[in-house]
Design an enzyme around this catalytic site. Structure first.
Site, PDB file in Angstrom:
ATOM      1  N   LYS A 132     -26.433  -5.130 -24.755  1.00 55.35           N
ATOM      2  CA  LYS A 132     -26.154  -5.560 -26.134  1.00 55.35           C
ATOM      3  C   LYS A 132     -27.385  -6.241 -26.765  1.00 55.35           C
ATOM      4  O   LYS A 132     -27.623  -6.090 -27.965  1.00 55.35           O
ATOM      5  CB  LYS A 132     -24.927  -6.472 -26.181  1.00 55.35           C
ATOM      6  CG  LYS A 132     -23.615  -5.766 -25.786  1.00 55.35           C
ATOM      7  CD  LYS A 132     -23.229  -4.640 -26.742  1.00 55.35           C
ATOM      8  CE  LYS A 132     -21.867  -4.055 -26.445  1.00 55.35           C
ATOM      9  NZ  LYS A 132     -21.509  -2.937 -27.341  1.00 55.35           N
ATOM     10  N   VAL A 164     -11.836  -9.724 -28.909  1.00 53.39           N
ATOM     11  CA  VAL A 164     -10.953  -8.919 -29.754  1.00 53.39           C
ATOM     12  C   VAL A 164      -9.849  -8.335 -28.884  1.00 53.39           C
ATOM     13  O   VAL A 164     -10.137  -7.813 -27.788  1.00 53.39           O
ATOM     14  CB  VAL A 164     -11.729  -7.759 -30.430  1.00 53.39           C
ATOM     15  CG1 VAL A 164     -10.876  -7.113 -31.508  1.00 53.39           C
ATOM     16  CG2 VAL A 164     -13.062  -8.241 -30.996  1.00 53.39           C
ATOM     17  N   TYR A 195     -24.011  -5.728 -19.112  1.00 55.11           N
ATOM     18  CA  TYR A 195     -23.433  -5.610 -20.462  1.00 55.11           C
ATOM     19  C   TYR A 195     -24.246  -6.439 -21.461  1.00 55.11           C
ATOM     20  O   TYR A 195     -24.621  -5.957 -22.531  1.00 55.11           O
ATOM     21  CB  TYR A 195     -21.980  -6.081 -20.417  1.00 55.11           C
ATOM     22  CG  TYR A 195     -21.234  -6.015 -21.733  1.00 55.11           C
ATOM     23  CD1 TYR A 195     -20.751  -4.811 -22.213  1.00 55.11           C
ATOM     24  CD2 TYR A 195     -21.005  -7.171 -22.490  1.00 55.11           C
ATOM     25  CE1 TYR A 195     -20.050  -4.748 -23.427  1.00 55.11           C
ATOM     26  CE2 TYR A 195     -20.310  -7.124 -23.693  1.00 55.11           C
ATOM     27  CZ  TYR A 195     -19.843  -5.906 -24.153  1.00 55.11           C
ATOM     28  OH  TYR A 195     -19.153  -5.847 -25.349  1.00 55.11           O
ATOM     29  N   ILE A 249     -11.331  -1.375 -31.581  1.00 54.73           N
ATOM     30  CA  ILE A 249     -12.122  -1.719 -32.764  1.00 54.73           C
ATOM     31  C   ILE A 249     -12.508  -0.466 -33.553  1.00 54.73           C
ATOM     32  O   ILE A 249     -12.454  -0.452 -34.784  1.00 54.73           O
ATOM     33  CB  ILE A 249     -13.386  -2.507 -32.329  1.00 54.73           C
ATOM     34  CG1 ILE A 249     -12.995  -3.851 -31.704  1.00 54.73           C
ATOM     35  CG2 ILE A 249     -14.321  -2.714 -33.509  1.00 54.73           C
ATOM     36  CD1 ILE A 249     -14.146  -4.589 -31.023  1.00 54.73           C
ATOM     37  N   THR A 257      -8.035  -5.703 -27.702  1.00 59.54           N
ATOM     38  CA  THR A 257      -8.104  -4.231 -27.655  1.00 59.54           C
ATOM     39  C   THR A 257      -7.819  -3.809 -26.209  1.00 59.54           C
ATOM     40  O   THR A 257      -7.807  -4.652 -25.302  1.00 59.54           O
ATOM     41  CB  THR A 257      -9.523  -3.730 -28.005  1.00 59.54           C
ATOM     42  OG1 THR A 257     -10.421  -4.160 -26.967  1.00 59.54           O
ATOM     43  CG2 THR A 257      -9.998  -4.246 -29.350  1.00 59.54           C
ATOM     44  N   ASP A 286     -19.479  12.754 -26.072  1.00 61.44           N
ATOM     45  CA  ASP A 286     -19.877  11.694 -25.148  1.00 61.44           C
ATOM     46  C   ASP A 286     -21.207  11.164 -25.669  1.00 61.44           C
ATOM     47  O   ASP A 286     -22.215  11.870 -25.642  1.00 61.44           O
ATOM     48  CB  ASP A 286     -20.029  12.276 -23.734  1.00 61.44           C
ATOM     49  CG  ASP A 286     -20.401  11.206 -22.724  1.00 61.44           C
ATOM     50  OD1 ASP A 286     -20.979  10.167 -23.124  1.00 61.44           O
ATOM     51  OD2 ASP A 286     -20.145  11.422 -21.525  1.00 61.44           O
ATOM     52  N   ASN A 316     -19.965   2.819 -32.327  1.00 63.39           N
ATOM     53  CA  ASN A 316     -19.060   1.769 -31.831  1.00 63.39           C
ATOM     54  C   ASN A 316     -18.751   1.887 -30.337  1.00 63.39           C
ATOM     55  O   ASN A 316     -18.465   0.887 -29.680  1.00 63.39           O
ATOM     56  CB  ASN A 316     -17.763   1.827 -32.639  1.00 63.39           C
ATOM     57  CG  ASN A 316     -16.649   1.015 -32.017  1.00 63.39           C
ATOM     58  OD1 ASN A 316     -16.616  -0.205 -32.139  1.00 63.39           O
ATOM     59  ND2 ASN A 316     -15.731   1.691 -31.315  1.00 63.39           N
TER      60      ASN A 316
HETATM   61  P1  NAD Z   1     -12.093  -0.011 -26.063  1.00 64.65           P
HETATM   62  O1  NAD Z   1     -12.402   0.204 -24.618  1.00 64.65           O
HETATM   63  O2  NAD Z   1     -10.737  -0.466 -26.425  1.00 64.65           O
HETATM   64  O3  NAD Z   1     -12.423   1.338 -26.875  1.00 64.65           O
HETATM   65  C1  NAD Z   1     -13.673   1.981 -26.674  1.00 64.65           C
HETATM   66  C2  NAD Z   1     -13.553   3.450 -27.040  1.00 64.65           C
HETATM   67  O4  NAD Z   1     -14.829   4.065 -26.741  1.00 64.65           O
HETATM   68  C3  NAD Z   1     -12.505   4.202 -26.210  1.00 64.65           C
HETATM   69  O5  NAD Z   1     -11.692   4.991 -27.074  1.00 64.65           O
HETATM   70  C4  NAD Z   1     -13.322   5.069 -25.255  1.00 64.65           C
HETATM   71  O6  NAD Z   1     -12.707   6.303 -24.934  1.00 64.65           O
HETATM   72  C5  NAD Z   1     -14.591   5.292 -26.072  1.00 64.65           C
HETATM   73  N1  NAD Z   1     -15.738   5.626 -25.216  1.00 64.65           N
HETATM   74  C6  NAD Z   1     -16.090   5.073 -24.035  1.00 64.65           C
HETATM   75  N2  NAD Z   1     -17.164   5.677 -23.529  1.00 64.65           N
HETATM   76  C7  NAD Z   1     -17.529   6.635 -24.432  1.00 64.65           C
HETATM   77  C8  NAD Z   1     -18.555   7.609 -24.479  1.00 64.65           C
HETATM   78  N3  NAD Z   1     -19.445   7.728 -23.478  1.00 64.65           N
HETATM   79  N4  NAD Z   1     -18.630   8.428 -25.557  1.00 64.65           N
HETATM   80  C9  NAD Z   1     -17.719   8.328 -26.562  1.00 64.65           C
HETATM   81  N5  NAD Z   1     -16.721   7.431 -26.567  1.00 64.65           N
HETATM   82  C10 NAD Z   1     -16.621   6.601 -25.514  1.00 64.65           C
HETATM   83  O7  NAD Z   1     -13.209  -1.023 -26.617  1.00 64.65           O
HETATM   84  P2  NAD Z   1     -13.206  -2.031 -27.883  1.00 64.65           P
HETATM   85  O8  NAD Z   1     -12.746  -3.352 -27.413  1.00 64.65           O
HETATM   86  O9  NAD Z   1     -12.550  -1.389 -29.048  1.00 64.65           O
HETATM   87  O10 NAD Z   1     -14.789  -2.155 -28.111  1.00 64.65           O
HETATM   88  C11 NAD Z   1     -15.496  -1.357 -29.051  1.00 64.65           C
HETATM   89  C12 NAD Z   1     -16.943  -1.842 -29.109  1.00 64.65           C
HETATM   90  O11 NAD Z   1     -16.960  -3.232 -29.457  1.00 64.65           O
HETATM   91  C13 NAD Z   1     -17.685  -1.729 -27.777  1.00 64.65           C
HETATM   92  O12 NAD Z   1     -19.033  -1.333 -28.019  1.00 64.65           O
HETATM   93  C14 NAD Z   1     -17.623  -3.127 -27.218  1.00 64.65           C
HETATM   94  O13 NAD Z   1     -18.698  -3.409 -26.337  1.00 64.65           O
HETATM   95  C15 NAD Z   1     -17.692  -3.950 -28.485  1.00 64.65           C
HETATM   96  N6  NAD Z   1     -17.127  -5.291 -28.316  1.00 64.65           N
HETATM   97  C16 NAD Z   1     -15.810  -5.486 -27.962  1.00 64.65           C
HETATM   98  C17 NAD Z   1     -15.319  -6.782 -27.812  1.00 64.65           C
HETATM   99  C18 NAD Z   1     -13.872  -7.088 -27.444  1.00 64.65           C
HETATM  100  O14 NAD Z   1     -13.540  -8.259 -27.241  1.00 64.65           O
HETATM  101  N7  NAD Z   1     -12.978  -6.096 -27.335  1.00 64.65           N
HETATM  102  C19 NAD Z   1     -16.175  -7.872 -28.004  1.00 64.65           C
HETATM  103  C20 NAD Z   1     -17.505  -7.646 -28.357  1.00 64.65           C
HETATM  104  C21 NAD Z   1     -17.978  -6.349 -28.514  1.00 64.65           C
END
Ligand code: NAD
Length: 258
Positions: free
Chosen positions: A158, A187, A154, A14, A189, A61, A88
């Site tokens: 949130k 999503v 989780y 995302i 991902t 981080d 994000n």
């Molecule tokens: P993802 O795991 O594909 O990507 C997350 C990114 O965050 C990765 O590149 C990772 O390296 C980075 N990351 C992790 N820990 C970190 C840290 N401590 N510091 C900096 N970067 C860090 O996740 P996604 O699916 O793209 O999700 C992105 C956001 O959307 C998240 O907050 C997730 O909770 C939220 N979300 C995702 C979904 C879904 O279905 N994928 C649904 C609801 C909410």
């Protein structure tokens, strides 16, 4: 004046979709992620530049306040200001409530909640000093609106992000700074691929079957793409959302209606 944005966790998923969209909207963007994801981060930036966008990369981080402060300072030194912070980065650690260890709880809150807190604080300091308002935006989830099994830590993290955002929105409104969250449903991902792997391994079912099962429960009949979420973040980052604050925009194909 070119507006600028930071997007954390933007090497993939995302965050990458949001960075691509904001760059397409004309913002200069810092893509930030962990050093462990440096190749994907460089590739994301390369694709944005190739498409004509302006961007740079940085490591931070988000669970470490000093790294987030440095991220904002470097961004401002390079691009001259900060208009949009997209907090994000997040993790989903799957465990039954009774098996949720202190390590799982702490890691979930350190990244998902404190990471957002650190990003809001560092960005707001800069935005207040600039005196031209700004946009604080964070990743929430439909899990920030309703409980779920195997994800109690989780879900709690949130809900906390949503509570923080409402409070920050109140305090920073006099500065013209808005604070809002986007709440995706499911999503496609790397995060969700990992959820599929964990659930199918646990249940002894074929890889991909969890995603297919979940997709069947979505009224729109499909998972979201990162671009579906980025469309909404583009609005929250834009001048058009100037009078929207403290809100959660649910982007989930009709699963949760508020
Ligand atoms: P993802 O795991 O594909 O990507 C997350 C990114 O965050 C990765 O590149 C990772 O390296 C980075 N990351 C992790 N820990 C970190 C840290 N401590 N510091 C900096 N970067 C860090 O996740 P996604 O699916 O793209 O999700 C992105 C956001 O959307 C998240 O907050 C997730 O909770 C939220 N979300 C995702 C979904 C879904 O279905 N994928 C649904 C609801 C909410």
């Amino acid at each position: 004046m070119t507006r600028t944005a930071i997007v954390t966790g933007s090497a993939q998923g995302i965050g990458r979709g949001i960075a691509e969209r904001l760059a397409r909207d004309g913002l200069s963007v810092t893509l930030a992620d962990l050093p462990a994801n440096k190749d994907a981060l460089a590739e994301a930036a390369r694709m944005i530049t190739k498409a004509g966008g302006t961007c740079r990369t940085a490591f931070a981080d988000v669970s470490d306040q000093s790294q987030v402060d440095a991220l904002v300072a470097d961004h401002v030194a390079a691009l001259g200001g900060l208009d949009v912070m997209v907090a994000n980065a997040g993790v989903t650690l799957i465990a039954r409530f009774m098996d949720t260890t202190p390590e799982i709880l702490n890691r979930t809150f350190d990244i998902n909640f404190k990471g957002v807190f650190h990003c809001y604080a560092a960005a707001a300091r800069q935005m207040i000093a600039q005196g031209r308002g700004g946009r604080l935006i964070a990743a929430c989830s439909i899990s920030g609106h309703k409980g779920g099994d195997w994800v109690s830590a989780y879900v709690a993290s949130k809900f906390a992000v949503r509570g923080l955002t409402q409070s920050v929105a109140l305090e920073l409104a006099p500065h013209g700074i808005t604070a809002n969250v986007y709440s995706p449903g499911m999503v496609d991902t790397p995060m969700y691929q990992e959820i599929d792997r964990m659930v199918t391994e646990r249940e002894g079912t074929p890889r991909g079957s969890q995603i297919r099962k979940m997709a069947a429960t979505i009224p729109m009949g499909r998972f979201a793409t990162p671009a579906d979420i980025a469309n909404v973040v583009s609005f929250l980052a834009s001048e058009d959302s100037a009078y929207v604050t403290g809100q959660s925009l649910v982007v989930d194909g009709g699963i949760y209606m508020n």
